[in-house]
Design a protein around this motif. Structure first.
Motif, PDB file in Angstrom:
ATOM      1  N   THR A 150       3.468  -4.719   3.165  1.00 54.60           N
ATOM      2  CA  THR A 150       4.330  -3.545   3.375  1.00 54.60           C
ATOM      3  C   THR A 150       3.532  -2.286   3.050  1.00 54.60           C
ATOM      4  O   THR A 150       2.601  -2.313   2.242  1.00 54.60           O
ATOM      5  CB  THR A 150       5.595  -3.576   2.490  1.00 54.60           C
ATOM      6  N   VAL A 151       3.913  -1.174   3.682  1.00 54.25           N
ATOM      7  CA  VAL A 151       3.246   0.116   3.475  1.00 54.25           C
ATOM      8  C   VAL A 151       4.317   1.179   3.221  1.00 54.25           C
ATOM      9  O   VAL A 151       5.342   1.207   3.907  1.00 54.25           O
ATOM     10  CB  VAL A 151       2.400   0.514   4.707  1.00 54.25           C
ATOM     11  N   VAL A 152       4.076   2.030   2.223  1.00 54.18           N
ATOM     12  CA  VAL A 152       4.994   3.133   1.909  1.00 54.18           C
ATOM     13  C   VAL A 152       4.258   4.444   2.155  1.00 54.18           C
ATOM     14  O   VAL A 152       3.192   4.697   1.589  1.00 54.18           O
ATOM     15  CB  VAL A 152       5.482   3.080   0.447  1.00 54.18           C
ATOM     16  N   GLY A 196       9.620   1.924  -3.144  1.00 54.16           N
ATOM     17  CA  GLY A 196       8.726   0.993  -3.830  1.00 54.16           C
ATOM     18  C   GLY A 196       9.423  -0.319  -4.164  1.00 54.16           C
ATOM     19  O   GLY A 196       8.860  -1.411  -3.988  1.00 54.16           O
ATOM     20  N   ILE A 197      10.659  -0.209  -4.663  1.00 53.87           N
ATOM     21  CA  ILE A 197      11.457  -1.408  -4.980  1.00 53.87           C
ATOM     22  C   ILE A 197      11.648  -2.258  -3.727  1.00 53.87           C
ATOM     23  O   ILE A 197      11.429  -3.476  -3.733  1.00 53.87           O
ATOM     24  CB  ILE A 197      12.825  -1.003  -5.577  1.00 53.87           C
ATOM     25  N   ILE A 217       0.873  -1.187   0.000  1.00 58.80           N
ATOM     26  CA  ILE A 217       0.000   0.000   0.000  1.00 58.80           C
ATOM     27  C   ILE A 217       0.903   1.227   0.000  1.00 58.80           C
ATOM     28  O   ILE A 217       1.834   1.321   0.810  1.00 58.80           O
ATOM     29  CB  ILE A 217      -0.933   0.038   1.217  1.00 58.80           C
ATOM     30  N   VAL A 218       0.619   2.167  -0.898  1.00 63.18           N
ATOM     31  CA  VAL A 218       1.345   3.444  -0.949  1.00 63.18           C
ATOM     32  C   VAL A 218       0.358   4.545  -0.575  1.00 63.18           C
ATOM     33  O   VAL A 218      -0.721   4.656  -1.170  1.00 63.18           O
ATOM     34  CB  VAL A 218       1.946   3.697  -2.345  1.00 63.18           C
ATOM     35  N   ILE A 219       0.724   5.355   0.409  1.00 64.05           N
ATOM     36  CA  ILE A 219      -0.129   6.447   0.878  1.00 64.05           C
ATOM     37  C   ILE A 219       0.394   7.757   0.292  1.00 64.05           C
ATOM     38  O   ILE A 219       1.519   8.163   0.582  1.00 64.05           O
ATOM     39  CB  ILE A 219      -0.118   6.537   2.413  1.00 64.05           C
ATOM     40  N   GLY A 220      -0.422   8.392  -0.544  1.00 66.07           N
ATOM     41  CA  GLY A 220      -0.037   9.659  -1.167  1.00 66.07           C
ATOM     42  C   GLY A 220       0.397   9.465  -2.600  1.00 66.07           C
ATOM     43  O   GLY A 220       1.261   8.629  -2.885  1.00 66.07           O
ATOM     44  N   ALA A 221      -0.217  10.218  -3.523  1.00 68.82           N
ATOM     45  CA  ALA A 221       0.089  10.060  -4.955  1.00 68.82           C
ATOM     46  C   ALA A 221       0.782  11.290  -5.512  1.00 68.82           C
ATOM     47  O   ALA A 221       0.467  11.763  -6.603  1.00 68.82           O
ATOM     48  CB  ALA A 221      -1.192   9.755  -5.739  1.00 68.82           C
ATOM     49  N   GLY A 222       1.740  11.824  -4.739  1.00 69.76           N
ATOM     50  CA  GLY A 222       2.618  12.855  -5.282  1.00 69.76           C
ATOM     51  C   GLY A 222       3.729  12.191  -6.085  1.00 69.76           C
ATOM     52  O   GLY A 222       3.600  11.040  -6.523  1.00 69.76           O
ATOM     53  N   HIS A 223       4.834  12.865  -6.250  1.00 69.27           N
ATOM     54  CA  HIS A 223       5.901  12.349  -7.116  1.00 69.27           C
ATOM     55  C   HIS A 223       6.571  11.110  -6.506  1.00 69.27           C
ATOM     56  O   HIS A 223       6.953  10.190  -7.226  1.00 69.27           O
ATOM     57  CB  HIS A 223       6.902  13.464  -7.410  1.00 69.27           C
TER      58      HIS A 223
END
Length: 632
Positions: A151-153, A391-392, A11-17
């Motif tokens: 995992t969470v980013v 992310g990697i 899961i990725v929180i936030g869709a900035g760069h």
């Protein structure tokens, strides 16, 4: 009452760069990925300058592309101007910079994300992390939705407890009047994270039709634009005519207006508690700090092809609205300008980055990664560089594979992350070429040679692109070998060409490599004297020329890198008690125990750890390893 809304790998929180690169990397590596963000209309938004690249930052974009990331491809498709900077200097500081059509940039990135396999894009406000047995297991949103993941980013940018400040006016907000994230910041504190308060700012935007461009200097793009991505071609990149930027300057009147209103400036009245960026100061800060300068550069930059908004680069400010308008109208060419958006400062919470491993996983909560401005950096490029690494590594952890750490000799991304996790930062960190001790190796032109093998190994570079990369490497090696074998004789044509180039005549025959080492001789001149049998690509010629001309310096830096690798290969055990190491200074013990470096090399870069401390540590480690070996 919450409800179970889905299970994911990452899961990725936030869709900035940072978030875009993290989510795309994880999904492309085969992980089921959720990208969740406060507002889907703000995916890859540029809240500040409408540009990508520049010194060191442009290098990072090339490195992201070499690893298989998206930022380079996206800006190549959406730029309105492209310029190579510092061309009058050596290749180590050449840097590509693009003006973006900011609306097209974000829409194109959003479309890329929407079409990506294994990637789901959702709108939502994450308010809490799910932490069980000390490990991050997912997130909970404002609506009570629980998303579980391995995992969470966390890539929250400037949204954590965001507060906009404009003169006496202050209110809770993310950038560009978006909702701030309040509860997630509180949750991080509850979990034990140390947070700091940072500040950044943005200038006013003005109406194009109200600018008198005749009083400014035109700044056109390059006649033949270069591209950030190694995959971009004239067919895939933006096709339309480039738009110019315009240069003007502040005046003594501008400076007077600012000085007369310093009592209303939040920076100086005590209303701003956050630390601002040293290398991108507000105009009021510049006037106070550099009071002897009669003027400062101001660049007028178009925000896109289909808008009249212009970005006033160099005029970042948190002054009251009426003062901002007076400042603008004191600048040459802006005497009758109409302000469309007011500049502002924004304060936000950031994580102290020494709480991270070089993989960008947090030390405190396993399976939780952070990337971007939450780690104390400034800039879209620095955020995206961290994003792809986070992310990697989030994906690699899910897959049970070894983490990827880019070291300082491999890329500016490595310099950036090592500086953050080893030294920390007491202000928004900006990457500079001077921060890289191996900058002759970390050039804009060779990011693919440095990092494409890593991108291929982890699955972000596809087979076809990798084959093209190998063919390029082979072509460079073949041409270097050919030039070393070709003899240039001192005949009449050769001597004439050397005279025209302004270099000394030949006394004896020399090989072509020796001749190319002369500063006055270019590869294109050599091409006339000893042309190859087959056509050679421009990027191959560029590499051959640079590698020949700077071979001596490059070899010296490679020797330094070998010494660095020996230090990095000396791993430090996880369970070492630094307070038990006799002879190390108290400050060094405290710093080593806090940061817990992975290697002697990393330990040597920690502020407050001296060469004497490292010598004692090396002796201790040798004894420690002998004891461990004897027990086994």
């Amino acid at each position: 009452m919450g409800y179970h809304a889905g299970d994911y790998d990452v899961i990725v929180i936030g869709a900035g760069h940072a978030g875009c690169e993290s989510a795309l990397a994880a999904a492309r590596m085969g992980c089921e990925t959720l990208l969740i963000t406060i507002n889907l209309d703000m995916v890859a938004f540029m809240p500040c300058n409408p540009s990508i690249g520049g010194p060191a930052k442009g290098h990072v974009v090339r490195e992201i592309d070499a690893l298989g990331g998206e930022m380079g491809r996206n800006i190549d498709r959406t730029f309105i101007q492209m310029r190579m900077l510092n061309t009058g200097k050596g290749p180590a500081v050449h840097a590509l910079r693009a003006q973006a059509d900011k609306f097209l940039y974000q829409h194109t990135m959003k479309e890329t994300i929407e079409l990506q396999d294994n990637l789901e894009l959702r709108q939502g406000m994450v308010e809490q992390l799910i932490v069980e047995n000390g490990e991050c297991k997912g997130v909970i949103t404002k609506t009570g939705a629980e998303y579980h993941a391995k995992t969470v980013v966390l890539t929250t940018g400037t949204y954590l407890r965001g507060k906009v400040i404009m003169g006496e006016l202050m209110y809770e907000s993310g950038p560009n009047n978006q909702q701030p994230s309040i509860k997630l910041s509180d949750n991080l504190r509850e979990l034990g994270f140390d947070l700091v308060r940072f500040k950044t700012g943005t200038p006013p935007r003005v109406l194009r039709e109200s600018i008198d461009f005749s009083k400014t200097e035109i700044q056109p793009g390059d006649e033949k634009p270069r591209y950030f991505s190694y995959e971009s071609t004239a067919d895939t990149a933006a096709q339309e005519e480039q738009l110019p930027c315009w240069l003007t300057y502040t005046t003594s009147n501008t400076h007077q207006i600012i000085n007369d209103n310093l009592h209303r400036a939040p920076m100086f009245s005590g209303q701003i508690e956050g630390t601002g960026p040293r290398y991108c100061p507000s105009i009021e800060d510049k006037i106070v700090r550099f009071h002897d300068k009669p003027k400062h550069q101001i660049f007028l930059e178009p925000e896109g092809r289909h808008t009249s908004e212009y970005y006033v680069q160099g005029l970042s400010t948190s002054m009251p609205e009426d003062v901002q308008l007076s400042m603008l109208r004191s600048i040459s060419g802006l005497e009758n300008v109409r302000m469309m958006r007011t500049g502002y400062a924004i304060e936000y919470d950031a994580v102290v980055p020494t709480q991270l491993w070089p993989t960008l996983e947090t030390k405190l909560v396993p399976n939780l990664f952070t990337a971007g401005q939450i780690n104390g950096t400034s800039g879209y490029e620095e955020a995206a560089g961290q994003g792809i690494v986070a992310g990697i590594n989030a994906a690699r952890k899910v897959q049970g594979k070894e983490s990827v750490v880019i070291d300082r000799s491999q890329g500016y991304i490595g310099v950036l992350i090592d500086d953050l996790v080893t030294k920390g930062t007491n202000e928004p960190y900006r990457l500079l070429t001077s921060r890289a001790e191996y900058r002759l190796l970390l050039r804009n032109d060779n990011a693919d040679l440095r990092l494409t093998p890593i991108g291929y190994e982890i699955g972000l570079i596809q087979e076809e692109r990798h084959e093209r990369f190998l063919a390029k490497k082979e072509a460079i090696a073949n041409e270097l070998a050919r030039l070393a074998s070709v003899k240039i004789r001192p005949d009449e044509d050769v001597q004439q060409l050397l005279a025209e180039a302004g270099t000394a005549p030949l006394q004896n025959s020399v090989d072509a490599v020796t001749l190319l080492r002369r500063p006055e001789i270019t590869y294109s001149q050599l091409d006339v004297l000893c042309p190859p049998d087959d056509d050679i690509a421009a990027d191959v010629k560029e590499q051959v020329e640079i590698q020949v001309k700077y071979s001596g310096y490059i070899e010296k830096q490679l020797l330094q890198v070998e010494r660095l690798k020996r230090m990095e290969s000396k791993r430090i055990p996880d369970d070492i008690d630094y307070y038990a190491v006799h002879g190390i200074a108290s400050e060094a013990k405290q710093k080593l125990a806090e940061i817990r470096p992975l290697s002697v090399g990393q330990a040597s870069r920690i502020s407050g750890v001296t060469p004497a401390d490292i010598s004692i540590l090396l002796v201790y480690l040798e004894h420690y390893n002998q004891v461990v070996a004897s027990r086994s």
